[in-house]
Write a protein that holds these residues in place. Structure first.
Motif, PDB file in Angstrom:
ATOM      1  N   ASP A 135       3.355   3.169  25.595  1.00 46.75           N
ATOM      2  CA  ASP A 135       2.213   2.375  26.032  1.00 46.75           C
ATOM      3  C   ASP A 135       2.621   1.363  27.086  1.00 46.75           C
ATOM      4  N   ALA A 136       3.815   0.759  26.906  1.00 48.92           N
ATOM      5  CA  ALA A 136       4.264  -0.222  27.892  1.00 48.92           C
ATOM      6  C   ALA A 136       4.480   0.422  29.248  1.00 48.92           C
ATOM      7  N   GLU A 137       4.980   1.683  29.251  1.00 50.00           N
ATOM      8  CA  GLU A 137       5.172   2.381  30.514  1.00 50.00           C
ATOM      9  C   GLU A 137       3.851   2.618  31.214  1.00 50.00           C
ATOM     10  N   THR A 192      16.355  -5.539  43.759  1.00 48.21           N
ATOM     11  CA  THR A 192      15.553  -5.234  44.949  1.00 48.21           C
ATOM     12  C   THR A 192      14.057  -5.415  44.734  1.00 48.21           C
ATOM     13  N   LYS A 193      13.606  -5.299  43.503  1.00 48.67           N
ATOM     14  CA  LYS A 193      12.158  -5.384  43.266  1.00 48.67           C
ATOM     15  C   LYS A 193      11.894  -5.702  41.804  1.00 48.67           C
ATOM     16  N   GLN A 194      10.786  -6.433  41.557  1.00 47.92           N
ATOM     17  CA  GLN A 194      10.344  -6.747  40.196  1.00 47.92           C
ATOM     18  C   GLN A 194       8.876  -6.349  40.081  1.00 47.92           C
ATOM     19  N   SER A 195       8.561  -5.416  39.208  1.00 52.50           N
ATOM     20  CA  SER A 195       7.184  -4.947  39.021  1.00 52.50           C
ATOM     21  C   SER A 195       6.819  -5.061  37.547  1.00 52.50           C
ATOM     22  N   GLY A 196       6.056  -6.119  37.192  1.00 56.33           N
ATOM     23  CA  GLY A 196       5.709  -6.329  35.798  1.00 56.33           C
ATOM     24  C   GLY A 196       6.954  -6.604  34.988  1.00 56.33           C
ATOM     25  N   THR A 197       7.203  -5.791  33.995  1.00 56.85           N
ATOM     26  CA  THR A 197       8.410  -5.931  33.179  1.00 56.85           C
ATOM     27  C   THR A 197       9.501  -4.966  33.613  1.00 56.85           C
ATOM     28  N   THR A 198       9.358  -4.367  34.782  1.00 57.67           N
ATOM     29  CA  THR A 198      10.343  -3.408  35.274  1.00 57.67           C
ATOM     30  C   THR A 198      11.147  -4.040  36.410  1.00 57.67           C
ATOM     31  N   SER A 199      12.476  -4.015  36.296  1.00 53.45           N
ATOM     32  CA  SER A 199      13.382  -4.545  37.320  1.00 53.45           C
ATOM     33  C   SER A 199      14.112  -3.384  37.981  1.00 53.45           C
ATOM     34  N   ASN A 255      14.556   1.981  29.239  1.00 51.70           N
ATOM     35  CA  ASN A 255      13.437   1.300  28.579  1.00 51.70           C
ATOM     36  C   ASN A 255      13.927   0.791  27.216  1.00 51.70           C
ATOM     37  N   VAL A 256      13.870  -0.529  27.020  1.00 53.52           N
ATOM     38  CA  VAL A 256      14.312  -1.141  25.763  1.00 53.52           C
ATOM     39  C   VAL A 256      13.107  -1.819  25.124  1.00 53.52           C
ATOM     40  N   ALA A 276      14.141 -11.905  27.535  1.00 56.19           N
ATOM     41  CA  ALA A 276      12.771 -11.485  27.182  1.00 56.19           C
ATOM     42  C   ALA A 276      12.710 -11.055  25.734  1.00 56.19           C
ATOM     43  N   SER A 277      11.624 -11.434  25.059  1.00 60.27           N
ATOM     44  CA  SER A 277      11.465 -11.075  23.646  1.00 60.27           C
ATOM     45  C   SER A 277      10.740  -9.757  23.463  1.00 60.27           C
ATOM     46  N   GLY A 278      10.058  -9.279  24.505  1.00 61.80           N
ATOM     47  CA  GLY A 278       9.332  -8.017  24.398  1.00 61.80           C
ATOM     48  C   GLY A 278      10.133  -6.863  24.977  1.00 61.80           C
ATOM     49  N   SER A 279       9.417  -5.875  25.494  1.00 61.26           N
ATOM     50  CA  SER A 279      10.088  -4.717  26.074  1.00 61.26           C
ATOM     51  C   SER A 279      10.450  -4.988  27.533  1.00 61.26           C
TER      52      SER A 279
END
Length: 295
Positions: A135-137, A192-199, A255-256, A276-279
């Motif tokens: 769901d996070a993805e 190089t980039k940060q998109s939401g919770t994705t680095s 993905n953690v 971070a405490s979430g995913s």
């Protein structure tokens, strides 16, 4: 003594029979025979037996039993119909049985209707707990356009020599600060980039970088080739303190589910997870580059 009893007694005496003789012939107890002669029908076991005993008594002493019953029918107690007596107790239990079965049937249907939504909710909960990253993805993919922010690359390493070829001297007492993007002379990480919770990181190294994931608590981990749609290299929940290693020969999507329980390093260089405490999700891409010491 009743008229019927008197008639039966006279017929018996005319034949010279005693009540004992009638009892022997009819197998009717003597006290019942005496009750019939005296008209005390209450002694008999029931009104149905009165007519049967009178009929047998009359036939034994030579009288027309049917005629005797017709003439004295008003004197005899009326017996209830055998069909009515037999049918009533049979119908009542059947009615109670049907009502009892209907009650349990309705209870069973209501129980199923209540338990079915609970079962669906339990299955959904189990699925979400076992696969928290899916769901996070989807949420990240749906918000890439609006939330994507490109960050500047980290500053290059300070030059090792001055324009004249002699080493640059640092002011005495000033702290030495190493760039966070390249803490190791062998491996360098560049955000190089940060998109939401994705680095997104570019990884340069003199050899093949090795990603190490160490768990200090329970967390689901997914590692895929290229991106979130790629083939799974790993998909599961490792044990606490278990180390997972992966060769970075191509882009890897990590993905953690619970980033606070995981530590990620590349060739010993820690990846900043911002506590971070979430995913959290990471995309590590190997890039060709010169290592420290090479010209």
């Amino acid at each position: 003594m009743s008229d019927l009893g008197l008639l039966l007694r006279k017929a018996r005496e005319q034949r010279g029979l005693t009540l004992d003789d009638i009892q022997e012939a009819t197998k009717i107890r003597k006290r019942y025979l005496d009750a019939i002669e005296t008209g005390d029908y209450k002694v008999l076991p029931g009104s149905f037996y009165v007519r049967a005993f009178v009929k047998t008594y009359a036939e034994t002493v030579g009288l027309d039993a049917e005629e005797v019953l017709r003439l004295y029918h008003k004197e005899l107690p009326q017996a209830p119909s055998p069909e009515t007596v037999a049918s009533e107790p049979m119908l009542k239990p059947r009615s109670r049985s049907v009502q009892h079965n209907d009650k349990w049937g309705k209870l069973a249907v209501n129980s199923v209707l209540w338990l079915f939504p609970l079962l669906i909710a339990a299955l959904l909960y189990f699925y979400l707990v076992q696969n928290p990253g899916d769901d996070a993805e989807e949420r990240d993919n749906s918000t890439d356009i609006t939330s994507e922010t490109t960050l500047p690359s980290s500053p290059p390493a300070s030059p090792s020599s001055s324009a004249g070829g002699s080493p640059a001297e640092e002011p005495e007492g000033s702290p030495s600060v190493a760039p966070s993007s390249s803490p190791s002379p062998e491996t360098a990480l560049t955000l190089t980039k940060q998109s939401g919770t994705t680095s997104y990181y570019d990884v340069s190294s003199s050899g093949t970088p090795v990603i190490t994931i160490t768990l200090s608590g329970t967390s689901w981990v997914g590692v895929q080739e290229n991106n979130s749609k790629g083939k799974y290299v790993y998909n599961g929940t490792p044990k606490t303190d278990e180390k997972l290693t992966f060769d970075l020969t191509g882009p890897l999507y990590v993905n953690v589910a619970h980033a606070v329980n995981a530590s990620i390093t590349i060739d010993g260089v820690a990846v900043d997870d911002e506590e971070a405490s979430g995913s959290r999700k990471f995309v590590f891409t190997p890039v060709a580059g010169e290592t420290a010491g090479e010209e």
